[in-house]
Design an enzyme around this catalytic site. Structure first.
Site, PDB file in Angstrom:
ATOM      1  N   LYS A 181      79.086 -66.149 -14.173  1.00  0.00           N
ATOM      2  CA  LYS A 181      79.170 -67.306 -15.076  1.00  0.00           C
ATOM      3  C   LYS A 181      77.799 -67.532 -15.697  1.00  0.00           C
ATOM      4  CE  LYS A 181      80.802 -72.146 -15.045  1.00  0.00           C
ATOM      5  NZ  LYS A 181      81.363 -73.229 -14.204  1.00  0.00           N
ATOM      6  N   SER A 197      85.740 -75.235 -15.794  1.00  0.00           N
ATOM      7  CA  SER A 197      84.827 -74.701 -16.780  1.00  0.00           C
ATOM      8  C   SER A 197      84.542 -73.199 -16.622  1.00  0.00           C
ATOM      9  CB  SER A 197      83.500 -75.455 -16.700  1.00  0.00           C
ATOM     10  OG  SER A 197      82.884 -75.252 -15.442  1.00  0.00           O
ATOM     11  N   SER A 208      86.124 -76.540 -11.187  1.00  0.00           N
ATOM     12  CA  SER A 208      85.894 -75.478 -12.179  1.00  0.00           C
ATOM     13  C   SER A 208      86.050 -74.051 -11.687  1.00  0.00           C
ATOM     14  CB  SER A 208      84.510 -75.625 -12.788  1.00  0.00           C
ATOM     15  OG  SER A 208      84.568 -76.613 -13.775  1.00  0.00           O
TER      16      SER A 208
HETATM   17  N1  GLN Z   1      86.636 -80.411 -15.241  1.00  0.00           N
HETATM   18  C1  GLN Z   1      85.674 -81.142 -14.487  1.00  0.00           C
HETATM   19  C2  GLN Z   1      84.639 -81.750 -15.401  1.00  0.00           C
HETATM   20  O1  GLN Z   1      84.757 -81.569 -16.579  1.00  0.00           O
HETATM   21  C3  GLN Z   1      85.031 -80.269 -13.472  1.00  0.00           C
HETATM   22  C4  GLN Z   1      83.991 -79.400 -14.032  1.00  0.00           C
HETATM   23  C5  GLN Z   1      83.376 -78.523 -13.018  1.00  0.00           C
HETATM   24  O2  GLN Z   1      83.878 -78.371 -11.908  1.00  0.00           O
HETATM   25  N2  GLN Z   1      82.237 -77.960 -13.381  1.00  0.00           N
HETATM   26  O3  GLN Z   1      83.740 -82.412 -14.967  1.00  0.00           O
END
Ligand code: GLN
Length: 484
Positions: free
Chosen positions: A77, A152, A176
């Site tokens: 990532k 994400s 994410s």
């Molecule tokens: N979807 C969640 C957010 O937007 C989690 C994001 C993540 O785990 N990095 O905060």
């Protein structure tokens, strides 16, 4: 079956038997990436020449059977720092950032001679649930190119789901890893907070962020966790514990396990076919001799609210460093240094990031701190205690990972609250700092993967892997493959 469809343990076996060389393995991944990535847009940066050179070296020095991940190609990532290799967090703010040091996880994989194929797409600074917030491109779900891969860590999930990498690393602040793993039909693990070092991870919300794995099966997940877990003095929140082999208990079965099911989970807008997959899993556990008990968790709504206050508060503080002075993007035309800050931050951050900075600074401002941040931290304690009670009654907890399967690209972009709600089942886990894994179960009527989540207490990785391995055997999801 092609070489790049194999799991890590199958690949290692084949390498050992001399069925192909590391170079042939990497070539097969490179060909596949060149063919498939233009369709799914998972990679932000490909390091293919470097990967090929590394493979040649491994072959010539006969290093490929020295350890479990040597010669295995993977994707990272793009919020995990790689020395000398561009790392952007999918933000215009870091479009040209070349880290002067390596993240601890990358260092560990390098020391095992794993082969990094490239850096993959994500929501900007890991904020989002669809990978649509990337400043650079929208990644598509290989099961249906008109749907999102989740986020994400969407690029990591897609790289593994479409066989462009044997495994990938991602990060999970509120879901994410698990949510995109679920939407793309792969296995995603978020370890206990502190088990894997965050050194060299571009911070979103430091008390919630955790690096974890994307893999084709549960056994691979244990193998990767063996490689990346461990104490790191450079991360003050890193746990100093004796090394474990997470493959040890994997195949012990579920006869001794008690599986908890939430009484009220269906009330969270769970798609009917996801409920059916849950019912199948429960029946499978019972037939494998596990005990299944009902438990209570009453705080989904409060967890989500607390998460968005804590995550935004920490993000607003972490992102204060991007001022155009030392590195990254700087606006072109400005009158003085204050104007330079304004313009750099206005032009450099995307709208979701700005929304979170505003929410976070508001929640932390004097006069509102008690009402929001302090309250959210109190809710956090309540949730931690609630999980302690749950794990007095069962070894692991089984829930859906996501209430629905993949949604259409663009469907939730204008409705942040809807987007935030896709994390209902994953967010409370980060609030409590406990581990959870998502494994693919079945396909829905549209042919989209359904994922189930297995949650454990602090450092309960062995138990959740054991429960997941057994359930994976039952579902045998890998008979399904996306049609690209
Ligand atoms: N979807 C969640 C957010 O937007 C989690 C994001 C993540 O785990 N990095 O905060």
């Amino acid at each position: 079956m092609s070489i790049n469809n194999l799991t890590i343990h199958e690949t290692k076996e084949a390498l050992k038997e001399g069925k192909f060389s590391t170079e042939e393995l990497v070539d097969s991944y490179i060909d596949h990436i060149e063919k498939i990535d233009p369709k799914v847009d998972a990679f932000l940066l490909k390091c293919l020449d470097r990967a090929k050179d590394q493979a040649k070296k491994i072959d010539s020095e006969k290093q490929n059977d020295t350890c479990s991940l040597s010669g295995i190609p993977y994707a990272l990532k793009d919020n995990i720092c790689t020395k000398g290799i561009k790392t952007t967090a999918a933000s215009k703010m870091l479009y040209n950032f070349i880290p002067p040091y390596n993240a601890d996880v990358y260092e560990r994989l390098n020391s095992m001679n794993s082969i990094m194929l490239g850096k993959v797409n994500m929501d900007e600074f890991a904020m989002g649930s669809s990978t649509e917030n990337s400043a650079f491109k929208v990644t598509k779900n290989p099961w249906d190119l008109s749907t999102v891969p989740g986020g994400s860590s969407g690029g990591s999930a897609v790289a593994v789901a479409s066989d462009m990498a044997a495994f990938a690393l991602g990060t999970d602040t509120g879901g994410s890893i698990r949510q995109p793993a679920s939407l793309c039909g792969v296995v995603g693990l978020k370890p206990t907070y502190g088990l894997v070092s965050r050194f060299g991870l571009i911070a979103f919300a430091s008390s919630l962020d955790q690096i974890g794995t994307f893999a084709k099966d549960v056994e691979d997940t244990a193998i990767i966790l063996n490689a990346i877990a461990g104490h790191d003095p450079k991360d003050s929140t890193s746990l100093d514990l004796p090394k474990k082999d997470y493959t040890d208990q994997l195949k012990n079965g579920t006869k001794e396990l008690t599986i908890g099911i939430l009484k009220n989970y269906k009330a969270e807008g769970v798609q009917e076919e996801v409920q059916t997959a849950m019912d199948d899993a429960i029946a499978a556990y019972k037939s494998m001799g596990a005990k299944v008990v009902e438990v209570d968790f009453r705080y989904f709504k409060q967890a989500l609210a607390a998460y968005y206050i804590i995550a935004c508060a920490e993000a607003s503080s972490n992102l204060a460093r991007y001022d155009g002075v030392r590195y990254g993007f700087r606006a072109k035309d400005y009158t003085d240094y204050i104007d330079m800050y304004y313009k750099t931050r206005s032009e450099g951050f995307g709208s979701e990031v700005k929304r979170r900075i505003m929410l976070g600074t508001y929640a932390l401002s004097s006069g509102y701190y008690d009402a929001y941040y302090k309250k959210a931290m109190q809710v956090r304690t309540v949730i931690i205690n609630e999980y302690k009670k749950i794990f007095d009654q069962c070894d692991v907890l089984l829930t859906p990972t996501s209430a629905t399967t993949a949604f259409k690209i663009g469907e939730k972009m204008n409705d942040p609250l809807q987007m935030y709600m896709s994390d209902t089942f994953t967010v409370p886990i980060n609030i409590a700092g406990i581990p959870a894994i998502s494994i693919p179960a079945e396909l829905d009527h549209k042919g989209l993967p359904i994922g189930l989540q297995i949650v454990g207490p602090v450092l309960g990785e062995e138990k959740i892997l054991q429960a997941a391995w057994a359930l994976e055997k039952h579902f045998d999801f890998r008979k399904n493959q996306p049609n690209l």
